[in-house]
Structures are given as structure tokens and as C-alpha cells.
Write a protein that holds these residues in place. Sequence first.
Motif, short mmCIF file in Angstrom:
data_model
loop_
_atom_site.label_atom_id
_atom_site.label_comp_id
_atom_site.label_asym_id
_atom_site.label_seq_id
_atom_site.Cartn_x
_atom_site.Cartn_y
_atom_site.Cartn_z
N ASP A 650 -87.16 -32.44 73.50
CA ASP A 650 -88.27 -33.25 74.01
C ASP A 650 -89.50 -32.95 73.15
N LYS A 651 -90.04 -33.97 72.49
CA LYS A 651 -91.20 -33.76 71.61
C LYS A 651 -92.39 -33.18 72.34
N ASN A 652 -92.56 -33.58 73.60
CA ASN A 652 -93.78 -33.23 74.33
C ASN A 652 -93.81 -31.76 74.73
N ASN A 653 -92.72 -31.26 75.32
CA ASN A 653 -92.73 -29.87 75.79
C ASN A 653 -91.84 -28.95 74.94
N GLN A 654 -91.23 -29.52 73.88
CA GLN A 654 -90.41 -28.75 72.93
C GLN A 654 -89.16 -28.13 73.55
N LYS A 655 -88.75 -28.62 74.72
CA LYS A 655 -87.57 -28.06 75.39
C LYS A 655 -86.30 -28.75 74.90
N ILE A 656 -85.23 -27.97 74.78
CA ILE A 656 -83.92 -28.50 74.42
C ILE A 656 -83.31 -29.12 75.68
N THR A 657 -82.93 -30.38 75.57
CA THR A 657 -82.36 -31.07 76.74
C THR A 657 -80.87 -31.35 76.60
N GLY A 658 -80.28 -31.00 75.47
CA GLY A 658 -78.84 -31.21 75.27
C GLY A 658 -78.42 -30.79 73.88
N PHE A 659 -77.11 -30.75 73.66
CA PHE A 659 -76.60 -30.35 72.35
C PHE A 659 -75.17 -30.85 72.17
N ASP A 660 -74.80 -31.00 70.90
CA ASP A 660 -73.42 -31.27 70.50
C ASP A 660 -73.07 -30.30 69.39
N PHE A 661 -71.83 -29.80 69.42
CA PHE A 661 -71.35 -28.88 68.39
C PHE A 661 -70.05 -29.42 67.79
N VAL A 662 -69.94 -29.36 66.47
CA VAL A 662 -68.76 -29.89 65.77
C VAL A 662 -68.29 -28.87 64.73
N PRO A 663 -67.04 -28.39 64.82
CA PRO A 663 -66.53 -27.43 63.84
C PRO A 663 -66.15 -28.13 62.53
N LEU A 664 -66.62 -27.61 61.40
CA LEU A 664 -66.35 -28.21 60.10
C LEU A 664 -65.69 -27.21 59.16
N ILE A 665 -65.02 -27.74 58.15
CA ILE A 665 -64.43 -26.93 57.10
C ILE A 665 -64.61 -27.68 55.78
N TYR A 666 -64.87 -26.94 54.71
CA TYR A 666 -65.07 -27.59 53.40
C TYR A 666 -63.72 -27.66 52.69
N LYS A 667 -63.33 -28.90 52.34
CA LYS A 667 -62.05 -29.12 51.66
C LYS A 667 -62.32 -29.53 50.22
N ASP A 668 -61.55 -28.94 49.32
CA ASP A 668 -61.73 -29.17 47.89
C ASP A 668 -60.38 -29.59 47.30
N THR A 669 -60.35 -30.80 46.71
CA THR A 669 -59.10 -31.34 46.17
C THR A 669 -59.28 -31.66 44.69
N THR A 670 -58.31 -31.28 43.87
CA THR A 670 -58.30 -31.65 42.46
C THR A 670 -57.08 -32.53 42.21
N TYR A 671 -57.32 -33.76 41.69
CA TYR A 671 -56.24 -34.71 41.45
C TYR A 671 -55.54 -34.40 40.12
N ALA A 672 -54.39 -35.05 39.94
CA ALA A 672 -53.58 -34.81 38.75
C ALA A 672 -54.33 -35.19 37.47
N ASN A 673 -55.23 -36.19 37.57
CA ASN A 673 -55.96 -36.61 36.37
C ASN A 673 -57.20 -35.75 36.11
N GLY A 674 -57.36 -34.67 36.90
CA GLY A 674 -58.48 -33.77 36.69
C GLY A 674 -59.70 -34.07 37.54
N TYR A 675 -59.69 -35.23 38.22
CA TYR A 675 -60.83 -35.58 39.06
C TYR A 675 -60.88 -34.65 40.27
N ARG A 676 -62.05 -34.09 40.55
CA ARG A 676 -62.20 -33.13 41.64
C ARG A 676 -63.10 -33.71 42.72
N PHE A 677 -62.68 -33.56 43.95
CA PHE A 677 -63.46 -34.09 45.07
C PHE A 677 -63.50 -33.07 46.20
N GLY A 678 -64.70 -32.76 46.66
CA GLY A 678 -64.85 -31.83 47.77
C GLY A 678 -65.72 -32.45 48.86
N CYS A 679 -65.45 -32.11 50.10
CA CYS A 679 -66.26 -32.64 51.20
C CYS A 679 -66.07 -31.78 52.45
#
Length: 705
Positions: A650-679
Motif C-alpha cells: 500500500d503506497k499510503n501506509n507502506q504496509k505489505i498486503t499480499g505476496f506471491d512466491f515462484v521458485p526459479l532455476i537458471y537453465k543453460d543449453t548449448t545447441y549442436a551448431n554452437g548457439y548457446r541459450f540460457g534463461c
Amino acid sequence: MLNLKNTTIGNFLLDNNHPNKRNRESRIKKISRNMDEVRKRQETVEKTLSPQYRSVVYNPSDGPRINFRIIWGPNDEERIVKTDGTPIGPRQTRHISRGCTTNNEALKLGKIDEPELFHINPMIDYYEGTEDNKIISMSIEKFRKKYKTLDQQIIDNGPFDIKDFEQTFEKILRSGKYYMNKFGILHRDPKASNILFRKNGSIDIWLTDWANAGTINNNKYKIMPTSGGHFILDPISSGIFSERQSTYNIQSELYAFGTEGTDMLLGDYDFEFDPDKEIGIYIPTGESMLNEKGKLDKEKFSKQLWNSLKEIKGEPKKYRELLYRLRTPYENERFESINEVVNEFEKIKSKKSFVQKVKKHKNTIIISSLILTGGSGIGLQTYQQLNKEILEAKKYPVNTAWNGADLTINNSLFDIKISSSVFNGGKNYSKYPGDKFLVAKPGETIHAYIEANGKPFSKENYNSLWLPAKAYIEGYEISNEFNFYVDDPDKAYCPDDMYGYPYGDINMKLPEDIHEGISKMIIEVYSPNPKINKRNSKDAMNKINLQSSGRVLLRKKIPIIVGDPKFNVTVNNLYIGSYTEYISFGPFTRLNDYVDELSKDINYIISLTGTDFKELWTNEGNIYNSKSGYIKIPDGQKNQEGILKILYQDKNNQKITGFDFVPLIYKDTTYANGYRFGCWDFNDIDTNYFKTVTKLGQEALDLNK
């Protein structure tokens, strides 16, 4: 090649007198155009292109284009010039009027780097001419002389064998992963006639015709769609067949991929959804998949879809579940991202069938059989190991996936339906899901009833199961552990009552000190530990592969508004597992209510544990009923884990009124043609996640002190 004789679809395909028989050739019949228009366009092309181009010859197509084959350069290279023709019929008129044009194709292909490395037919030249005071866009591509469309390949040769299917489908997925993840683009019409195919030892494909292409998260709600042919149209992607507001998205693109996969293995399309004729049918029988209101009957479609996939016999049947999840009408059962599909495809492809294992060890089996009668311990051990491998390979894999739309976890074995209520005094009850949330006060009791909603492809694979489960208020230590009983899998009950019989109720009292604002009651079902939970029969456990004990198989939530907060807001879409991360917020609203606006008094505090990443979003300027945008979490190290924290303040009183939590992991893939993609991508969780979110919730609420 599959033997489809004596099967529903097989008999349909082989019987030219079948009452619902379609001539597949009609799907690629060239459109008859006004030749005066063609001649005028040919003149426009000839006077517009540079002198290096010559020998312009009309090349009929099955779409709204007027195309020409041409010769370019000193080596007489053949190319194709594509231009927009006068639309024929309501479908083409709608597409052209909404910008599905050659110019749009040029803009989208121009954004894709190195398309030829990922099976995307590149645009190699572009011109604009004038005709009757109108701009005529001309895109030029290489003409691939020895290729035919995937559609024509299936017409000529019938269903694919598993080797050709895997090679082709893998390339389609690889292409989709590249243009979706790297550039945020959707093709929106990846049908078989838009895929060029060639088999010369190995298989090569090119994805063409990008006039319908759009960008992810930039597709607006429409009653009538502009995406996809009616054989690959996702029926829940447009208002004509859907009961609710919907739009073409990643899942719709994946639906089209699933349709093409099924087409390759069966030899023809199985469903047709034509928005202009307002029909949705199962093609072999002509049975309608729509209800009396003309909307999709999800239950009927789901059952008929699985019946269709059961026609896939032999070794390719291991892909039935994947193809079902690509096309199921139930959104919570669908894959959330192309990454999930690719990972699942690779898992299935790498698993050897019973026949393959027997072939691999056939000499061992013969020797072991002889030794078993002769009495050698070495042969017996080898035979036992082989038998163990075969039994493990036959187990039904239980896969899980996060749903970014509501931050829940679904699985391939079972689902649940939840009904819950809070007694507010007198005759007043707050009910969920009748409303999109419960309204409660601190100390009041949430009453919930759970029942199973089994998946059709899992029924034959297991018997009754006892699974450990837990209900808790997210961010608080209060919890209720129980056993979740799944039966065949049409029934589910929890927890056990005092007599040991299944009972369906869960009662949970809210903490007296619960914060005012948004809370959630979480229900998680876990994979059992066989050493602790011995109620499951060996027969049941031998039929399924739950992978690891304590793993969260299913996670659902009941949203709760506590007290009378000034605003209520939650995540209504989190797109992750791509080149960037996209998040959308919206208010908890009553069903079918699209007018509630987000308050200007909300701060969104977004951060990732274990990193320095932190963003503060606010609602400024015009306020709408949703807020969305891209967040770019810095790249991590391979397999780095973190929790995405989203706090509502809440902008006015700076109180937290709720939350969401999401577990993430960083994945890194390298393709056969050498192209690398991570996310960053969604991460699996287990029984310990309850402790993690409890700690994070208390840390967030400590900010209010």
C-alpha cells in the motif's frame, strides 16, 4: 509405416465411400483467381524488380497471395516473389483487414537473426511497387525445387514411421523454440502446407509463410480469429468457440504443433474447427464437438481427442500423452512453454521401448535362459538386470508442470476439483470457486472439499493410490497434513476419518493475527516415500514412475481476501523460460466481471533471492484492469536456484498486503551448431517448499512492524 487397418481413423482413410470422407487433396487445391488481376500484378512485379530478375511466371498458391517464380542473377537462381492478392471469401478478407499481409511477414522475418540455422525459410529480398495508386509489397524467398509441403508428403506417403516423425517433429520444435524464446514471435499458422519437406537420407524442413505472424503477449481478444487454418485452429483461442474471453497465445501455437504431430502419425487431421461455418467436428464420424450454445464441449472434445490418439499404435504410441497435453481443452493441463515441450519430447525420445531393449539384449536373453536352466550366477544376474530395465521402461511417467496463469502445479496422473466456503454468519456464505476468492475474517474457518478429476490417458496405468498431502496458509506456519486417496482415478478423498475410511473435508482455521489483504490456502499433494507410506500396493507402484519421494505432484490454491483492504491484486500471468520474463497483474474479480480497475495506491516490489535483482513498479497515468510488462532478470549460473518474490504494498501506509512466491532455476543449453541459450525457468519443489515460503512470508510481513 503404421498399419491403420481395422482402426477407426484407418478405415475412414481407406474407405473413399465413407459418408464423412474428405479428399485431402481438396485442402491444397489451388485457388482460382481472376487472371486479369494476375496479369496486372505480373506487370507490376516486372516493372518494380531490378534488372537482375527475369522470367516472371505465375505460381498458384492455396492462400490469399499472388505468387510468381522468377530467375535471378548470372547463375539462374530460382526464387519466389510473394504479393497480396484480392481476398477471396470472409476468412481472407478478415486476415488482410487485420494486417496479415506480406508487409507484416517482412517485418517479422526481418527481426529473426540467422533464420536458416533454425529451419525458417528466410526472406532474401524485398521491394515495394505501386498498382492502382496502392502500395504492393513483394517479399522474395529462395525457391526450393526438390521440396514438397509436409501436407503433400503425407498425401503421397501416408503416416510417418517413428524415425521420420521424430526427425521432423524435433525440427519443428527447435524452430519454434528459437523464434518464440529468442524473438518473442508467434507464427500463428504453422500448418502442414506452410512447412516445406524433403527427405534425402536425413529430413530437412523449412517453415514458411509468416504473413499471420504476431508477437507474444500482443494478441488482442477477438471473436473471429486470424490465426491458423481450421484444421489446426485452437478452439479455445477465440471467442467464437470459447465460453470466455481468450486470445491466441503460446499454448495456441503449441496446439498447432500437436495437431501436426498427430497428423504425421495418423495420416490426416482428426478435428476441424471452422469459425466462418461455425462448426467444430471430429472428422472421421462428423460428430460435433460443440454444445447447444455453439461453444466447445470440453469434456466431449477431451474424450474424443484421446480416442483419436489411441489410434496411434506400435512404438509411436509413447508420444500419445505429449500430443494430448499439446491439445487438451483444459488449460491447466497444457504445457506452459515451448521449453517444457522440448524437454518432454527429448525425455520420451531417449526412452527405449520394450522391443528395443529386447533387441539390444537379445543375445543376453538367450544365454541367460540357457544359464537359468544350467545354473550359472552371472547369467542370472544379467537376466535380472535386464528384467528390471524392461519393467522400469514400461512404467507410466508422472510429469509435472507449473501453470504461469495462476501459479499452480499440474501433473499427468490426476487433477483435483476444490469447493470451499466460509460461514460469515446468518445466511451468508462466501464460496469458491463460485466467486474467484473467499472473503473471511481472522480466526474464521475455511471449509474445503476435494475430489479427483482424472486424466483419460492415465486411467489404465495405475490402481488406487495413497498420496501424502498438506494444506496450509501461505506465509504462515499453520498447516494440516493428511493422506490423499486417488481411486482409478475417478474418486479422491481426504483425510482419513477415525475409522480409517476416506472422508472428503478439510477444515482450517485462519490465524488470529493474519494480515489484512490477500492470502492463499495452498493444497499440495506429494509423491510418497515407500519406506514410510506402505499403504500403496506393489502392483500400483510398479505401474507408475513418480521419480522421487517428497516431490510436489500437484499444487492448488484458494484465494482469500481478509478484512477490508483498499485493493486486491494478484499475478494473472507469468511467462518465463524465454529470452525475457513477462508478468501481468490483475484484480481478484467476480466471475465474468471485466471492469474492475487496479488502484493507483499499489506498489509492486519484485526481487529474486540470491541475486541483487530488484524492481519497483507503480500504477501511473491511466489505470486499467491489468498491469503488465517485461522484467529482465540478470543471467545466472547453470542450475542456479532462487525464489521470485512479488510483494504488494500500500503506497499510503507502506504496509505489505499480499505476496506471491515462484521458485526459479537458471537453465543453460548449448545447441549442436554452437548457439548457446540460457534463461530462468520454473523449478520443481518438494515438501521443504512449505518451510521456504513460510519464512519468506514472515520476512515480508515483518516489514509492517
